[in-house]
Design an enzyme around this catalytic site. Sequence first.
Site, PDB file in Angstrom:
ATOM      1  N   GLU A  72       0.817  -1.225   0.000  1.00 52.52           N
ATOM      2  CA  GLU A  72       0.000   0.000   0.000  1.00 52.52           C
ATOM      3  C   GLU A  72       0.847   1.271   0.000  1.00 52.52           C
ATOM      4  OE1 GLU A  72      -2.930   0.017  -0.772  1.00 52.52           O
ATOM      5  OE2 GLU A  72      -4.051  -1.617   0.140  1.00 52.52           O
ATOM      6  N   HIS A 154     -12.601  -2.248   2.646  1.00 47.40           N
ATOM      7  CA  HIS A 154     -11.150  -2.381   2.802  1.00 47.40           C
ATOM      8  C   HIS A 154     -10.660  -1.967   4.185  1.00 47.40           C
ATOM      9  CE1 HIS A 154      -6.981  -1.917   0.779  1.00 47.40           C
ATOM     10  NE2 HIS A 154      -6.826  -1.933   2.080  1.00 47.40           N
TER      11      HIS A 154
END
Length: 187
Positions: A72, A154
């Site tokens: 990420e 998420h």
Amino acid sequence: MTRPIKAQLVKYSRLAHERGLTAAFGGNLSIRRENLVFIKATGTVMDDMTEGQVAVMDMHGNQLSGVRPSSEYRLHLAIYRLRPDVKAIAHLHPPYSIVASTLLEGELPIITPEAELYLGRIPIAPFRPAGTEELAKVTAEALGSVDATIMARHGIVTVGRTLREAFYKAELVEESAKLWYLTRKDR
């Protein structure tokens, strides 16, 4: 300079796991110092993270350490680029926030005075696949000038001038999501 930064990342990563804000391999925290970003290494479990599992990269995404940054990293860089005021980011996977993102569109309702004071608004960014430029873009845009957003299906992202600040804002988001869920009349 790098040791205290890494120690902070370890401390708050373990605390996030301990408080149920993330599980297994999920979530990542980062701190920006000038042109450097310190972030959890890929594959690291926050519960037993060590200073050796903190990756270092520059603002262009170039890896500067022996460990690879979280998948990420694009998300963190997009936020730092868009918001020069941000010095730390918490990206976590708290359960009530994720559930709220499957039941709501737009924003999570603010219930408590603390959430109103410290967060103001909690927008929900549309779903995009994890680790992608698309997720980084929609999440950074959703943050805009607020300090918290929920990523559909998420997790959450909160930001601050310090990692402590970003972490406690994450707790406020999850508390807000839990209170909203528990007060729903259609449960």
